[in-house]
Design an enzyme around this catalytic site. Structure first.
Site, PDB file in Angstrom:
ATOM      1  N   ASP A 145      73.831 -17.941  76.996  1.00  0.00           N
ATOM      2  CA  ASP A 145      73.514 -18.062  75.579  1.00  0.00           C
ATOM      3  C   ASP A 145      71.996 -18.216  75.432  1.00  0.00           C
ATOM      4  OD1 ASP A 145      72.916 -19.328  72.977  1.00  0.00           O
ATOM      5  OD2 ASP A 145      75.093 -19.380  72.757  1.00  0.00           O
ATOM      6  N   ARG A 195      77.307 -16.691  64.312  1.00  0.00           N
ATOM      7  CA  ARG A 195      78.474 -15.909  64.708  1.00  0.00           C
ATOM      8  C   ARG A 195      79.713 -16.788  64.737  1.00  0.00           C
ATOM      9  NH1 ARG A 195      79.147 -12.397  70.282  1.00  0.00           N
ATOM     10  NH2 ARG A 195      79.117 -14.447  71.246  1.00  0.00           N
ATOM     11  N   ASP A 225      70.633 -21.173  73.175  1.00  0.00           N
ATOM     12  CA  ASP A 225      70.740 -22.475  73.827  1.00  0.00           C
ATOM     13  C   ASP A 225      69.723 -22.643  74.935  1.00  0.00           C
ATOM     14  OD1 ASP A 225      72.776 -23.462  72.237  1.00  0.00           O
ATOM     15  OD2 ASP A 225      74.369 -22.682  73.533  1.00  0.00           O
ATOM     16  N   THR A 274      86.182 -14.978  65.323  1.00  0.00           N
ATOM     17  CA  THR A 274      86.220 -13.559  64.945  1.00  0.00           C
ATOM     18  C   THR A 274      85.050 -12.769  65.508  1.00  0.00           C
ATOM     19  OG1 THR A 274      84.916 -13.881  62.924  1.00  0.00           O
ATOM     20  CG2 THR A 274      87.307 -14.221  62.774  1.00  0.00           C
TER      21      THR A 274
END
Length: 208
Positions: free
Chosen positions: A199, A103, A202, A107
């Protein structure tokens, strides 16, 4: 319109409380993500089509049922990998394809860098798995990739979703069923689910 299922299961709730906790370490986080995926797979497969087979038991012939279609699990890399083993434990014959997306942090748009699938995927029952349905961009892109290969039987399975991601996925792929363990409040300004669990990639792989 495909169905939206938000599971309300006590064991899922308990396990979600563990992976949401910022103090949960990598090993426990990885194990519990896999366990939730297994619990979800049990429910996701409840209405799947079966076919009749005769099985010879020590005492005679039993009329049994088996899954009518092959099963392919398609994790969206990286974080989707955390859900594969749990589902595979429940469906050991399932094959695994992969879609690699990253990703753009500016954006929030997904970019594909890898796609490889087993030959049977066109007629298989396919589970696209990714723990977080945030903006919906990655899930939409992954399903686009599958549909370009004429895959028809697709469901999305995730742990935590945001309303924005659910809406986007339903709009882009109204024929795809969506299964979530939890639907959270919203996305924040950088596209993370609130309250979410951080996340997931992660935390699964210890990369932060």
């Amino acid at each position: 319109m495909g169905k939206l299922v938000i599971f309300n299961h006590p064991l899922m709730h308990q396990k979600l409380s563990i992976i949401r906790d910022e103090k949960t370490g990598t090993r426990d986080f990885r194990e519990v993500v896999s366990e939730i995926a297994m619990l979800m797979a049990y429910e996701v497969t409840r209405d799947w089509e079966t076919k009749d087979v005769d099985v010879k038991t020590p005492m005679g012939i039993a009329k049994c049922k088996v899954l009518a279609k092959e099963v392919v699990i398609v994790p969206i890399l990286r974080a989707g990998l955390g859900m594969v083993d749990g589902i595979n434990q429940l469906i050991p014959t399932a094959k695994v394809g992969h879609v690699g997306l990253y990703r753009d942090e500016t954006t929030l748009e997904p970019h594909e860098y890898y796609a490889k699938f087993p030959p049977c995927i066109t007629d298989a029952q396919v589970l696209v798995v990714d723990p977080m349905l945030a903006t919906g961009g990655s899930a939409i892109h992954a399903i686009d990739v599958l549909k370009r290969r004429n895959v028809k039987n697709i469901a999305y399975v995730g742990l935590v979703g945001a309303p924005e991601g659910v809406s986007a996925l339903q709009k882009a792929h109204p024929d795809v069923d969506i299964f979530l363990a939890a639907l959270d409040e919203k996305l924040n300004e950088i596209g993370y689910i609130v309250p979410g669990l951080g996340d997931c990639g992660d935390r699964l792989f210890g990369t932060k």
